[in-house]
Design a protein around this motif. Structure first.
Motif, PDB file in Angstrom:
ATOM      1  N   ALA A  93       3.843  -6.767 116.641  1.00  0.00           N
ATOM      2  CA  ALA A  93       2.661  -6.238 117.308  1.00  0.00           C
ATOM      3  C   ALA A  93       1.557  -7.294 117.387  1.00  0.00           C
ATOM      4  O   ALA A  93       0.853  -7.413 118.400  1.00  0.00           O
ATOM      5  CB  ALA A  93       2.166  -4.990 116.587  1.00  0.00           C
ATOM      6  N   ARG A  94       1.399  -8.062 116.334  1.00  0.00           N
ATOM      7  CA  ARG A  94       0.379  -9.118 116.330  1.00  0.00           C
ATOM      8  C   ARG A  94       0.736 -10.217 117.333  1.00  0.00           C
ATOM      9  O   ARG A  94      -0.137 -10.695 118.083  1.00  0.00           O
ATOM     10  CB  ARG A  94       0.226  -9.698 114.929  1.00  0.00           C
ATOM     11  N   LEU A  95       1.993 -10.606 117.351  1.00  0.00           N
ATOM     12  CA  LEU A  95       2.423 -11.641 118.292  1.00  0.00           C
ATOM     13  C   LEU A  95       2.240 -11.182 119.730  1.00  0.00           C
ATOM     14  O   LEU A  95       1.765 -11.948 120.587  1.00  0.00           O
ATOM     15  CB  LEU A  95       3.883 -12.011 118.041  1.00  0.00           C
ATOM     16  N   HIS A  96       2.621  -9.936 120.023  1.00  0.00           N
ATOM     17  CA  HIS A  96       2.506  -9.448 121.396  1.00  0.00           C
ATOM     18  C   HIS A  96       1.041  -9.326 121.804  1.00  0.00           C
ATOM     19  O   HIS A  96       0.653  -9.697 122.916  1.00  0.00           O
ATOM     20  CB  HIS A  96       3.217  -8.103 121.532  1.00  0.00           C
ATOM     21  N   LYS A 199       6.567 -28.601 135.664  1.00  0.00           N
ATOM     22  CA  LYS A 199       6.950 -28.167 137.019  1.00  0.00           C
ATOM     23  C   LYS A 199       5.893 -27.276 137.654  1.00  0.00           C
ATOM     24  O   LYS A 199       6.187 -26.248 138.269  1.00  0.00           O
ATOM     25  CB  LYS A 199       8.304 -27.454 136.986  1.00  0.00           C
ATOM     26  N   GLY A 200       4.642 -27.671 137.494  1.00  0.00           N
ATOM     27  CA  GLY A 200       3.545 -26.950 138.114  1.00  0.00           C
ATOM     28  C   GLY A 200       3.098 -25.710 137.373  1.00  0.00           C
ATOM     29  O   GLY A 200       2.175 -25.018 137.826  1.00  0.00           O
ATOM     30  N   GLN A 201       3.742 -25.411 136.249  1.00  0.00           N
ATOM     31  CA  GLN A 201       3.351 -24.253 135.451  1.00  0.00           C
ATOM     32  C   GLN A 201       2.667 -24.699 134.166  1.00  0.00           C
ATOM     33  O   GLN A 201       2.938 -25.787 133.659  1.00  0.00           O
ATOM     34  CB  GLN A 201       4.566 -23.391 135.110  1.00  0.00           C
ATOM     35  N   LEU A 202       1.795 -23.841 133.666  1.00  0.00           N
ATOM     36  CA  LEU A 202       1.124 -24.086 132.394  1.00  0.00           C
ATOM     37  C   LEU A 202       1.857 -23.287 131.314  1.00  0.00           C
ATOM     38  O   LEU A 202       2.095 -22.086 131.472  1.00  0.00           O
ATOM     39  CB  LEU A 202      -0.338 -23.623 132.479  1.00  0.00           C
ATOM     40  N   ILE A 203       2.215 -23.943 130.217  1.00  0.00           N
ATOM     41  CA  ILE A 203       2.928 -23.271 129.127  1.00  0.00           C
ATOM     42  C   ILE A 203       2.106 -23.428 127.842  1.00  0.00           C
ATOM     43  O   ILE A 203       1.796 -24.534 127.416  1.00  0.00           O
ATOM     44  CB  ILE A 203       4.325 -23.860 128.928  1.00  0.00           C
ATOM     45  N   VAL A 204       1.761 -22.298 127.256  1.00  0.00           N
ATOM     46  CA  VAL A 204       0.980 -22.273 126.018  1.00  0.00           C
ATOM     47  C   VAL A 204       1.870 -21.750 124.900  1.00  0.00           C
ATOM     48  O   VAL A 204       2.371 -20.618 124.970  1.00  0.00           O
ATOM     49  CB  VAL A 204      -0.262 -21.386 126.159  1.00  0.00           C
ATOM     50  N   SER A 205       2.080 -22.551 123.873  1.00  0.00           N
ATOM     51  CA  SER A 205       2.877 -22.167 122.713  1.00  0.00           C
ATOM     52  C   SER A 205       1.937 -21.713 121.592  1.00  0.00           C
ATOM     53  O   SER A 205       0.869 -22.302 121.408  1.00  0.00           O
ATOM     54  CB  SER A 205       3.742 -23.323 122.223  1.00  0.00           C
ATOM     55  N   TYR A 206       2.349 -20.689 120.846  1.00  0.00           N
ATOM     56  CA  TYR A 206       1.428 -20.131 119.860  1.00  0.00           C
ATOM     57  C   TYR A 206       2.184 -19.422 118.729  1.00  0.00           C
ATOM     58  O   TYR A 206       3.372 -19.139 118.822  1.00  0.00           O
ATOM     59  CB  TYR A 206       0.497 -19.130 120.527  1.00  0.00           C
ATOM     60  N   THR A 207       1.426 -19.116 117.683  1.00  0.00           N
ATOM     61  CA  THR A 207       1.916 -18.269 116.606  1.00  0.00           C
ATOM     62  C   THR A 207       0.710 -17.495 116.049  1.00  0.00           C
ATOM     63  O   THR A 207      -0.427 -17.672 116.513  1.00  0.00           O
ATOM     64  CB  THR A 207       2.597 -19.089 115.501  1.00  0.00           C
ATOM     65  N   VAL A 208       0.957 -16.651 115.057  1.00  0.00           N
ATOM     66  CA  VAL A 208      -0.143 -15.937 114.389  1.00  0.00           C
ATOM     67  C   VAL A 208      -0.020 -16.163 112.887  1.00  0.00           C
ATOM     68  O   VAL A 208       1.077 -16.375 112.366  1.00  0.00           O
ATOM     69  CB  VAL A 208      -0.130 -14.426 114.700  1.00  0.00           C
ATOM     70  N   GLN A 209      -1.148 -16.117 112.220  1.00  0.00           N
ATOM     71  CA  GLN A 209      -1.187 -16.291 110.772  1.00  0.00           C
ATOM     72  C   GLN A 209      -2.024 -15.207 110.131  1.00  0.00           C
ATOM     73  O   GLN A 209      -2.866 -14.603 110.759  1.00  0.00           O
ATOM     74  CB  GLN A 209      -1.769 -17.661 110.421  1.00  0.00           C
TER      75      GLN A 209
END
Length: 209
Positions: A93-96, A199-209
Motif C-alpha cells: 500500500a505504501r509503495l503504490h 527512448k523519449g520517456q522519463l523513468i523514475v525509480s523509487y522505494t519507501v522507508q
C-alpha cells in the motif's frame, strides 16, 4: 464474480464461502471464493500474502471476473477464514501510494504517467512527454512529495462509470484497483533513486522507508 472487499475496505480478516476448488497440478489448488480481501497480482502491484483456513496462500491471480487463490491443499465448499499478512499489505500500500505521488509530481513538469511497477525493490514510474515537458531533478520531485506527505492528505475512493478512482485529498484521481494507505501520514519516506530518460520517456525509480 468474486466480490473484492479490498476495493472499499482495509480489513485484513474476514470469512468467505468457497465456491470452487480446482486442482491445477500436484500440490497446487485454485480456490475461488464468493468474496476476498486478497489483492491479486496485477495493476503494477504484487499479490497479497496471508492465510486461508490457516493455510498459506502461495499467490493470488485474476481470472476474468474471479480472484483465484493458490493453495497447496484443497478446500471443501464451506465457509473459511481469510487473513491477510498485515506487514506485506502495508508495504504494498505504501509503495503504490508513493507511486501515485511520483505521478502527481511528474505532472508538475509536463509529464504524463503511463506505466507503473510498485514491487518491493523494483519501484518505478514511466512517463510520456507532454507539452512543454522538462526533465525534473530529484530534489524538485522530493519537494512536492514531501509537501503532500507532511500534510497527511487523506485517501478517497469513488466509482465512476464502473471504474474505481483513487485520489488523495484534492489531488487528481487515478483509475486504480490497488491498495493504498488511508492517509499519507502512514506513507513513511519516499526515496527516489534515479530519474533518467530512455527512448523519449522519463523513468523514475523509487522505494519507501
Amino acid at each position: 464474480m468474486t466480490e473484492r472487499l479490498y476495493y472499499t475496505s482495509d480489513v485484513l480478516e474476514c470469512t468467505a464461502q468457497v465456491r470452487r476448488c480446482d486442482q491445477q497440478s500436484e500440490g497446487h489448488y485454485a480456490i475461488v471464493l464468493d468474496k476476498t480481501i486478497f489483492h491479486p497480482q496485477g495493476g503494477g502491484q504484487p499479490a497479497d500474502k496471508g492465510w486461508i483456513a490457516g493455510m498459506p496462500v502461495e499467490t493470488v491471480l485474476q481470472q476474468g471476473d474471479d480472484v483465484v487463490h493458490i493453495l497447496a491443499q484443497p478446500l471443501a465448499a464451506n465457509a473459511v477464514r481469510l487473513e491477510v499478512d498485515a506487514l506485506c499489505r502495508a508495504l504494498h500500500a505504501r509503495l503504490h501510494s508513493a507511486g501515485h505521488l511520483i505521478g502527481y509530481a511528474g505532472e508538475q513538469y509536463g509529464w504524463r504517467p503511463v506505466k507503473a511497477h510498485h514491487w518491493p525493490g523494483e519501484g518505478r514510474i514511466t512517463f510520456a512527454a507532454g507539452e512543454n515537458s522538462r526533465e525534473p531533478e530529484i530534489q524538485w520531485l522530493d519537494e512536492f512529495i514531501e509537501g503532500w506527505r507532511s500534510a497527511a492528505l487523506p485517501r478517497h475512493i469513488a466509482f465512476e462509470d464502473g471504474r474505481r478512482k483513487v485520489r488523495f485529498d484534492d489531488l487528481p484521481a487515478y483509475d486504480c484497483g490497488g491498495t493504498h494507505v488511508a492517509s499519507l501520514a502512514e506513507l513513511g519516506s519516499v526515496v527516489i533513486g534515479s530519474v533518467k530518460m530512455k527512448k523519449g520517456q522519463l523513468i523514475v525509480s523509487y522505494t519507501v522507508q
